[in-house]
Scaffold this active site. Structure first.
Site, PDB file in Angstrom:
ATOM      1  CG  HIS A   1       4.739  26.170  21.076  1.00 27.21           C
ATOM      2  ND1 HIS A   1       4.124  26.937  19.857  1.00 27.21           N
ATOM      3  CD2 HIS A   1       4.098  26.832  22.093  1.00 27.21           C
ATOM      4  CE1 HIS A   1       3.248  27.400  20.128  1.00 27.21           C
ATOM      5  NE2 HIS A   1       3.135  27.664  21.477  1.00 27.21           N
TER       6      HIS A   1
ATOM      7  CE  LYS B   1      14.151  26.475   8.539  1.00 25.20           C
ATOM      8  NZ  LYS B   1      12.902  25.988   8.854  1.00 25.20           N
ATOM      9  NE  ARG B   2      13.401  28.742  17.385  1.00 20.30           N
ATOM     10  CZ  ARG B   2      13.440  27.774  17.969  1.00 20.30           C
ATOM     11  NH1 ARG B   2      14.212  27.626  19.064  1.00 20.30           N
ATOM     12  NH2 ARG B   2      12.431  26.686  17.671  1.00 20.30           N
TER      13      ARG B   2
ATOM     14  CE  LYS C   1      14.430  25.890  14.217  1.00 21.90           C
ATOM     15  NZ  LYS C   1      13.010  26.014  13.703  1.00 21.90           N
TER      16      LYS C   1
ATOM     17  CB  THR D   1       4.903  29.384  11.323  1.00 24.78           C
ATOM     18  OG1 THR D   1       6.175  29.882  11.986  1.00 24.78           O
ATOM     19  CG2 THR D   1       4.174  28.841  12.036  1.00 24.78           C
TER      20      THR D   1
ATOM     21  CE  LYS E   1       5.592  33.512   9.241  1.00 23.05           C
ATOM     22  NZ  LYS E   1       6.562  33.785  10.495  1.00 23.05           N
TER      23      LYS E   1
END
Ligand code: 8GP
Length: 670
Positions: free
Chosen positions: A222, A405-406, A411, A513, A517
């Site tokens: 992952h 998100k985290r 990111k 992911t 969504k």
């Protein structure tokens, strides 16, 4: 009687939504597993999950003065109506003691009822106390290893127990009847545990047991971030689970023999022993039948860099299974209004067979107004929630951007901060006269020991404070940091959003992911060519999304060219945004967070070069993209069409498609 009636009336059914958030995972990795369980049950596939029944899930986040405060998530405080305590009992042996375990089953409903089996230690409470204990100390690391072996051993024991019950001690059919997917490296010790039990308790030869393991297990990677690829010091394994060390060493020996005559580079790269540690990823890739990445580009990176040598030796082992999400939760449940509109437009077939969503492609023009109406309803619902939870007032006519998100440097929430600061500075100096009223919503938890991530949360909140309180600009620009971002919050934010921010450094977001969504709920993607973003825009059209920034190849080029962020700071707004970290514009309450972030961007640190996530390389093109979105949104109908075309092409990102691929191509179940 009267009293009872009164009591009944006071119960708010929505309160149950909160209870459902047993956060026994951390982010996309755990949530993906939940989507897979849902899809398998709905496709009538016999897929069961194993996990640990943590007393406390991922912490609840409070924001105090812009800073994250962590609170225990006592998810069982109202009891646990979701699972059944079974009578099954187990023992897991560690060097220092035998731990007794019990199992709780959470039923997963669909066309069949599958189960998520959660194990709890009866006489060693610390094993099951916290998800991700602090592992910065030796004791923390040992506890983490104990958790991983506890889960691995119990999963394998349970598989064997079920098999033996029906087939006796003859293991010749075990491979045909069992397939196990290792969800990242955390349960990789299961490989060794299966061999240990088969050889010690059922008298199989090592060779036979090894071959069974080789056919039963597959592994999903992952992430390619090195710090997340687990390596266990050999010494620690020996101290905590000595019997497993014996098995690993036999596997190591076997690998050596298998690679006799191969290049030194191949032998070194693929070696399970790396320095003084065992590499869990290498152990998994060596033994497993199949190894998969979670989006096309991620799988390519696995084949071409992280596991390049493995791929040369075993060219068919590494395969791709692009992630997906369950439309039952992420469309039908969280967006009833949009689901009804889809029913009205193309009929209800899509609810049974998500590929039928494709029919929407021919109908978008006729439902633009209806879609805008649905978005507005979802925005109003979210705005109410934001008022209640964050005590902030947002006007429903704003375009909503969301980055939820985290919190992680790769990111690039920080990139969004600088983008927003540029908009703000330009509104202030009137080089931008006005922009479409917009709001940027952030939601993120920072790992408790990840100080830079905590600094970024504070920075976002400081920016929110500045822009939200500026009467000159706040009718146009607002920023919200939602506290305690979690699944139930996501179910409200995602349906209301217009733009999904997916701005990771190209090559580093394995898939994402959340991006799927948002797409399924009609948000366009504003992001980089990374992870599943690439497949999303391939499917829904580049023209219906907003792609910016350096590609994987361009990032590699920049690295080669000795990237220096200074060369990208000619734009005075970028410089000003960067300086705001240290010039007193904002306060980090004397914690030193902002100075550290500044240094990480300008001078680097002992373990990395300046700006190693290439924030300043992509900032200009990010700002340009956002300005284009703000402009395009003025033609609300044309923008709605882009949004609808994203929905119409989201069927490939259903976890029904993903799980079918796993079932057919990896587990080979009909
Ligand atoms: C996440 C990836 O970051 C995300 O791109 C992907 O969508 C998701 O997995 C599901 O595949 N990875 C992790 O959360 C992760 O690697 N966590 C580390 C602790 C192992």
């Amino acid at each position: 009687m009267k009293k009872q009636e009164k009591k009944t009336k006071q119960i708010d059914i929505n309160a149950f939504e909160e209870i459902e958030d047993a956060a026994l995972g951390n982010g996309g990795l755990g949530r993906l597993a939940a989507c897979f369980l849902d899809s398998a049950a709905n496709l009538n596939l016999p897929l069961h999950g194993y996990g640990i029944r943590f007393k406390y899930g991922l912490f609840k986040q409070k924001i105090e003065n812009g800073l994250q405060v962590e609170i225990n998530d006592d998810w069982q405080s109202f009891g646990d109506p979701w699972s059944i305590k079974t009578t099954d009992k187990y023992v897991v042996s560690f060097a220092d003691k035998d731990v007794h375990a019990v199992a709780y089953d959470m039923p997963i409903f669909g066309k069949r009822v599958n189960r998520l089996r959660l194990f709890e230690a009866e006489d060693c409470p610390e094993i099951c106390e916290y998800l991700y204990p602090n592992d910065s100390t030796f004791e923390g690391k040992v506890l983490r290893l104990k958790q991983e072996y506890f889960l691995s051993s119990l999963g394998v024991q349970d598989m064997i127990r079920n098999y033996v019950k029906n087939n006796g001690n003859d293991f010749s059919k075990f491979v045909k009847l069992n397939a196990a997917q290792l969800n990242d490296t955390h349960p990789v010790l299961a490989i060794c545990e299966l061999i240990r039990i088969l050889t010690n308790e059922y008298n199989l030869s090592f060779s036979k047991a090894f071959n069974i393991s080789r056919q039963v297990f597959s592994y999903t990677n992952h992430t390619i971030l090195l710090e997340a690829l687990e390596c266990w010091p050999i010494e620690t394994i020996e101290k905590v689970i000595p019997e497993i060390k014996v098995i690993i060493d036999r596997i190591v020996k076997r690998q050596k023999n298998e690679l006799l005559g191969f290049d030194k580079r191949i032998v070194n790269d693929t070696s399970i022993i790396q320095g003084n540690s065992y590499s869990m990823a290498n152990l998994a890739v060596y033994v497993c039948r199949k190894v998969n990445g979670v989006a096309k580009i991620h799988t390519e990176i696995l084949k071409e860099s992280l596991f390049k040598s493995f791929n040369e030796v075993y060219p068919n082992k590494i395969v791709n299974k692009t992630n997906g999400i369950t439309q039952r939760r992420w469309l039908q449940l969280c967006n009833n209004e949009l689901s009804s509109l889809i029913d009205k437009t193309i009929g209800k077939e899509w609810r049974e067979d998500i590929s039928k969503l494709d029919k929407l492609n021919d109908n978008v023009d006729s439902i633009l107004d209806d879609f805008i109406e649905v978005k507005n309803i979802k925005k109003k619902q979210l705005i109410e929630e934001l008022k209640k939870k964050e005590n902030i007032d947002i006007n429903a006519n704003r375009i909503i951007f969301a980055q939820v998100k985290r919190l992680h440097e790769y990111k690039r929430q920080l990139l969004s901060c600088f983008m927003i600061l540029e908009l703000y500075y330009r509104l202030k100096d009137h080089s931008l006269k006005s922009i479409t009223p917009c709001v940027f919503i952030f939601g993120a938890k920072a790992a408790p020991s990840y100080l830079r991530a905590k600094g970024i949360i504070k920075f976002i909140n400081e920016i929110a404070n500045l822009v939200n309180n500026d009467p000159e600009t706040n009718s146009m620009l607002k920023v919200v940091f939602v506290s305690n971002y979690c699944v139930s919050y996501a179910e409200k934010i995602i349906p209301a959003s217009d733009v999904s921010l997916q701005v990771s450094t190209a090559g580093l977001e394995a898939s994402g992911t959340g991006n799927m969504k948002f797409m399924m709920n009609g948000a366009v993607t504003c992001g980089t060519m990374d992870g599943a973003n690439i497949e999303i825009v391939e499917k829904a059209g580049l023209e219906n999304n907003y792609i910016f920034g350096a590609t994987v190849d361009e990032i590699a080029q920049a690295k080669n060219d000795n990237y220096n962020p200074n060369n990208y700071l000619n734009n005075p707004y970028h410089k000003k945004a960067l300086q705001s970290l240290i010039d007193g514009t904002f306060s980090d309450d004397g914690l030193g967070y902002f100075k550290e972030l500044y240094d990480s961007l300008t001078t680097g640190a002992s373990w990395h070069k300046p700006d190693h996530y290439f924030v300043f390389l992509d900032l200009q093109s990010y700002v340009d993209s956002v300005l284009k979105i703000l402009n395009d949104y003025n033609d609300r109908k044309a923008f709605a069409k882009k949004q609808l075309l994203n929905i119409a092409n989201a069927y490939d990102f259903s976890s029904d498609r993903t799980i079918k691929e796993y079932a057919e191509e990896i587990w080979e179940i009909k």
